[in-house]
Design a protein around this motif. Structure first.
Motif, mmCIF file in Angstrom:
data_model
loop_
_atom_site.group_PDB
_atom_site.id
_atom_site.type_symbol
_atom_site.label_atom_id
_atom_site.label_comp_id
_atom_site.label_asym_id
_atom_site.label_seq_id
_atom_site.Cartn_x
_atom_site.Cartn_y
_atom_site.Cartn_z
ATOM 1 N N UNK A 169 12.162 -31.889 3.332
ATOM 2 C CA UNK A 169 12.163 -30.647 2.544
ATOM 3 C C UNK A 169 10.762 -30.112 2.294
ATOM 4 N N UNK A 170 9.779 -31.002 2.207
ATOM 5 C CA UNK A 170 8.406 -30.576 1.933
ATOM 6 C C UNK A 170 7.590 -30.351 3.200
ATOM 7 N N UNK A 171 8.159 -30.678 4.362
ATOM 8 C CA UNK A 171 7.416 -30.551 5.616
ATOM 9 C C UNK A 171 7.484 -29.137 6.168
ATOM 10 N N UNK A 172 6.509 -28.795 6.977
ATOM 11 C CA UNK A 172 6.412 -27.438 7.513
ATOM 12 C C UNK A 172 7.198 -27.241 8.798
ATOM 13 N N UNK A 173 7.677 -28.333 9.410
ATOM 14 C CA UNK A 173 8.399 -28.197 10.665
ATOM 15 C C UNK A 173 9.467 -29.254 10.834
ATOM 16 N N UNK A 174 10.352 -29.016 11.802
ATOM 17 C CA UNK A 174 11.389 -29.995 12.128
ATOM 18 C C UNK A 174 10.755 -31.288 12.633
ATOM 19 N N UNK A 175 11.439 -32.401 12.395
ATOM 20 C CA UNK A 175 10.946 -33.681 12.916
ATOM 21 C C UNK A 175 10.861 -33.652 14.439
ATOM 22 N N UNK A 176 11.781 -32.914 15.063
ATOM 23 C CA UNK A 176 11.854 -32.868 16.524
ATOM 24 C C UNK A 176 10.829 -31.910 17.124
ATOM 25 N N UNK A 177 10.090 -31.196 16.271
ATOM 26 C CA UNK A 177 9.073 -30.267 16.755
ATOM 27 C C UNK A 177 7.708 -30.575 16.148
ATOM 28 N N UNK A 178 7.616 -31.700 15.452
ATOM 29 C CA UNK A 178 6.364 -32.078 14.790
ATOM 30 C C UNK A 178 5.971 -33.486 15.224
ATOM 31 N N UNK A 179 4.740 -33.838 14.958
ATOM 32 C CA UNK A 179 4.262 -35.177 15.281
ATOM 33 C C UNK A 179 4.364 -36.065 14.042
ATOM 34 N N UNK A 180 5.246 -37.043 14.086
ATOM 35 C CA UNK A 180 5.422 -37.970 12.975
ATOM 36 C C UNK A 180 4.963 -39.363 13.393
ATOM 37 N N UNK A 181 4.200 -40.052 12.537
ATOM 38 C CA UNK A 181 3.693 -41.388 12.896
ATOM 39 C C UNK A 181 4.805 -42.368 13.270
ATOM 40 N N UNK A 182 5.912 -42.329 12.550
ATOM 41 C CA UNK A 182 6.995 -43.288 12.812
ATOM 42 C C UNK A 182 7.602 -43.092 14.192
ATOM 43 N N UNK A 183 7.568 -41.859 14.686
ATOM 44 C CA UNK A 183 8.129 -41.563 16.002
ATOM 45 C C UNK A 183 7.065 -41.553 17.092
ATOM 46 N N UNK A 184 5.793 -41.741 16.671
ATOM 47 C CA UNK A 184 4.666 -41.690 17.608
ATOM 48 C C UNK A 184 4.666 -40.360 18.371
ATOM 49 N N UNK A 185 4.913 -39.284 17.641
ATOM 50 C CA UNK A 185 5.008 -37.940 18.207
ATOM 51 C C UNK A 185 6.262 -37.279 17.661
ATOM 52 N N UNK A 186 6.749 -36.208 18.293
ATOM 53 C CA UNK A 186 7.990 -35.590 17.826
ATOM 54 C C UNK A 186 9.172 -36.559 17.946
ATOM 55 N N UNK A 187 10.025 -36.581 16.948
ATOM 56 C CA UNK A 187 11.216 -37.422 16.989
ATOM 57 C C UNK A 187 12.268 -36.792 17.897
ATOM 58 N N UNK A 188 13.064 -37.618 18.515
ATOM 59 C CA UNK A 188 14.179 -37.113 19.308
ATOM 60 C C UNK A 188 15.325 -36.731 18.366
ATOM 61 N N UNK A 189 16.265 -35.887 18.824
ATOM 62 C CA UNK A 189 17.446 -35.612 17.995
ATOM 63 C C UNK A 189 18.098 -36.924 17.561
ATOM 64 N N UNK A 190 18.524 -36.971 16.315
ATOM 65 C CA UNK A 190 18.984 -38.227 15.719
ATOM 66 C C UNK A 190 20.432 -38.521 16.119
#
Length: 218
Positions: A169-190
């Motif tokens: 909710x506080x992030x500026x972009x979708x997980x699948x279009x942003x670089x997240x440390x846990x995903x080592x880049x954009x996350x794939x669709x869940x």
């Protein structure tokens, strides 16, 4: 037989077993039993273990804060209206239509394993909408949450497999279009198989205790 004028001997020494120690031991056992009972009850209700997770980041603020302790339940239990297929999860898009909301927002907040990796810390974000395998979801995305002009410029578009597009909710972009440390880049669709459960309620700040213990043991 002693007469009234005869002196009695000294009183026998007090027992080494202090009543205070026994009471303390009973209290400890009772407290431990109560904790186990509460844990068993939460597990029975949630269907997952552990049923409580501590929040490590502010990606869901202000609705879920860093240090909160969140109760998580299996997504298959008590699915809300408009849940997608057999996932048991209501996306934000479906929640907007049915009026279903959690944590002051439409749809479910899910806990999922980033890209299915069980060795990474799970992510707790809101399920925004569902995409099918091979789907061009650029037109479905909210333009303010992506930085691309077409599907070719958008990460995970077209989708390699079916799953939820998610976002903090506080992030500026979708997980699948942003670089997240846990995903080592954009996350794939869940995928459904990656979902741990849905967040149901929170206890403010109580998760700090668990986080401090984890840091001390690290």
């Amino acid at each position: 037989m002693l007469t009234m004028s005869e002196e009695r001997g000294p009183n026998p020494p007090a027992s080494d077993d202090s009543p205070g120690a026994i009471v303390y031991l009973v209290d400890v056992v009772s407290s431990a039993g109560a904790v186990i009972l509460v844990g068993a009850l939460l597990f029975a209700i949630s269907g997952i273990f552990p049923p409580l997770v501590a929040i490590e980041s502010g990606s869901m603020e202000p609705h879920i804060d860093t240090g909160d302790l969140v109760f998580v339940m299996s997504e298959d239990r008590f699915a809300g209206p408009g849940s997608h297929g057999d996932t048991g999860v209501v996306s934000a898009r479906a929640g907007e239509q049915t009026g279903y909301a959690t944590f002051q927002g439409p749809g479910d907040v899910i806990v999922y394993q980033p890209n299915g990796n069980t060795r990474e810390t799970p992510i707790i974000h809101r399920a925004r909408f569902w995409v099918e395998e091979g789907e061009n979801w650029y037109d479905e995305a909210d333009p303010q949450y992506i930085s691309a002009d077409n599907c070719q410029e958008l990460s995970n578009c077209p989708a390699d497999h079916a799953g939820f597009i998610t976002k903090g909710d506080a992030n500026s972009g979708y997980d699948q279009a942003s670089s997240l440390p846990s995903c080592r880049g954009p996350c794939e669709p869940v995928k459904k198989a990656w979902i741990v459960g849905t967040a149901e309620s929170r206890i403010p700040l109580l998760g700090n205790i668990r986080l401090q213990v984890q840091r001390a043991l690290a």
